[in-house]
Motif scaffolding. Structure first.
Motif, PDB file in Angstrom:
ATOM      1  N   ARG A 231      -5.374  -4.276  -5.673  1.00 47.64           N
ATOM      2  CA  ARG A 231      -6.331  -3.407  -4.980  1.00 47.64           C
ATOM      3  C   ARG A 231      -7.603  -4.177  -4.658  1.00 47.64           C
TER       4      ARG A 231
ATOM      5  N   LEU B 254      -6.218  -1.945  -1.534  1.00 48.09           N
ATOM      6  CA  LEU B 254      -5.152  -1.980  -0.521  1.00 48.09           C
ATOM      7  C   LEU B 254      -5.569  -1.077   0.638  1.00 48.09           C
TER       8      LEU B 254
ATOM      9  N   SER C  47       0.826  -1.221   0.000  1.00 49.51           N
ATOM     10  CA  SER C  47       0.000   0.000   0.000  1.00 49.51           C
ATOM     11  C   SER C  47       0.853   1.262   0.000  1.00 49.51           C
TER      12      SER C  47
END
Ligand SMILES: Cc1ncc(COP(=O)(O)O)c(C=O)c1O
Length: 399
Positions: free
Chosen positions: A161, A163, A149
């Motif tokens: 994603r 994240l 991230s």
């Protein structure tokens, strides 16, 4: 080894060992010592990358091997991290904190660098009660989801994603980044020197302002020293040269002397927050494994006793002197963390492959594929530097 056994290993590797790229290096190393690697066909390589800044005291330093064997004769894993008093862990935490600023006096040992990042991010949330985190473009802090991230490139983040929310990715070394730090920010995480960008150091003044703004807003400053620690840049820790003290540092790679080990180091008052609300705020079964701590402790003693850090700049200058070549557009170096900039990534692939054929192991950088990585063991000898550079120059003459 018979020929069919050789190719069989290779096939088994490709078939059963999970791969991370379509073109793994696929060397079959059977022995390593100092700055040299030896493959299954008896070929010798000069290692210019030290397992990506891991083997700072060289491969299989005799004192590290002795410590590993001694600890293996006593005990291996006993219980989850933090319960037993394990001498290698205690002694290593003491040695590390003796060589860090006074405020960084508590070490949480993990298994890897990315886990150190995870632990530090959690600690920042726990200490501040905030969620926003600031990270920098083209930074690398690990591959697990928290660390991913804060990774500084959408190419590597996108496929994984969603994240963590509330992460700001800003430009390293930019005044705008400092303005973005507010009382909402839990932490700023930065590499002291951006390694994977191709060795970019920040301006001293910028890092100072970053520190100042973090202090003013109650934001924790996390410095990632996973590549820059243990003398790599010519001082024991990279941040020493910038006259600032972070709130948390991340360690890994050379920390374990060739064994898997990571750590985040902070003040004991902050670290104690992991003991309540909830208890066991960060846990790991194997973190700070006694054999890894014994190896790391021995390696750090070698680094200090043999005064390896004192000779880093001299070796850096020798590399720079021997690597004068029109095909090298720029050399960026901070001690023995060096990037040789070529025209294109294709040139780097060609040079690295030719060097490998001639017995010199180099690499590229995650965010700078047009740069050749040079980050050898700090124990590399003058003769080995000259020999490796001669090969590189010969190869560069032909591209
Ligand atoms: C600066 C930096 N931080 C974190 C990590 C992650 O460490 P690990 O691969 O041990 O998880 C790396 C690894 O390359 C790194 O270079």
């Amino acid at each position: 080894m018979p020929q069919n056994a050789i190719s069989n290993q290779r096939q088994l590797f490709l078939r059963h060992v999970a791969q991370t790229s379509p073109s793994p290096l696929s060397l079959e190393i059977v022995k390593a010592k100092g700055c040299k690697l030896y493959d299954n066909k008896g070929k010798e390589y000069i290692d210019l990358i030290a397992g990506i800044s891991v083997c700072n005291v060289g491969h299989r330093h005799p004192k590290v091997i002795k410590a590993i064997k001694k600890q293996a004769d006593n005990y291996l894993h006993l219980l989850v991290y933090g319960e037993m008093i394990e001498t290698p862990q205690v002694q290593y935490a003491k040695l590390l904190t003796d060589h860090l600023p006074k405020s960084l006096n508590a070490v949480y040992f993990t298994n890897s660098g990315t886990e150190a990042t995870e632990g530090a991010m959690k600690l920042a949330k726990r200490v501040t009660g905030r969620t926003q985190m600031i990270a920098f473009n083209q930074s690398y802090h690990g591959s697990t989801q928290g660390a991913l991230s804060v990774m500084g490139d959408e190419y590597w983040r996108n496929a994984f994603r969603p994240l963590l929310p509330d992460i700001l990715h800003l430009e390293y070394n930019s005044p705008e980044a400092i303005n973005e730090i507010t009382e909402r920010t839990a932490c700023v995480i930065a590499e002291t020197i951006q390694a994977e960008k191709g060795v970019y150091a920040p301006l001293k003044q910028w890092l100072k302002l970053l520190r100042k703004k973090c202090s003013e807003t109650g934001t924790l400053l996390i410095l990632d020293e996973i590549q820059t620690g243990f003398g790599r840049t010519g001082s024991l820790w990279g941040f020493e040269k910038f006259n600032i003290v972070p709130d948390i540092i991340l360690l890994g790679k050379a920390l374990g002397g060739g064994m898997p080990l990571g750590a985040f180091v902070a003040n004991k008052k902050l670290m104690n927050l992991f003991t309540e609300n909830p208890v066991l705020g960060h846990i790991t079964t194997f973190g700070g494994h006694p054999v890894c701590c014994a190896a790391g402790l021995a390696a750090m003693k070698v680094l200090l006793n043999e005064k390896l850090v004192d000779r880093v700049h001299e070796k850096e200058f020798l590399f720079r002197e021997c690597l004068q070549h029109p095909r090298i557009k720029a050399i960026r170096s901070r001690g023995l963390l060096m990037a040789l900039e070529l025209d294109t990534a294709a040139d780097v692939i060609q040079v690295a492959a030719s060097c490998l054929r001639k017995g010199v192991l180099t690499d590229w950088f995650l965010f700078a594929p047009h740069c050749i990585r040079i980050a050898p063991p700090l124990t590399i000898k003058e003769k080995e530097i000259r020999e490796a550079c001669l090969v590189m120059v010969e190869v560069l003459n032909k591209i």
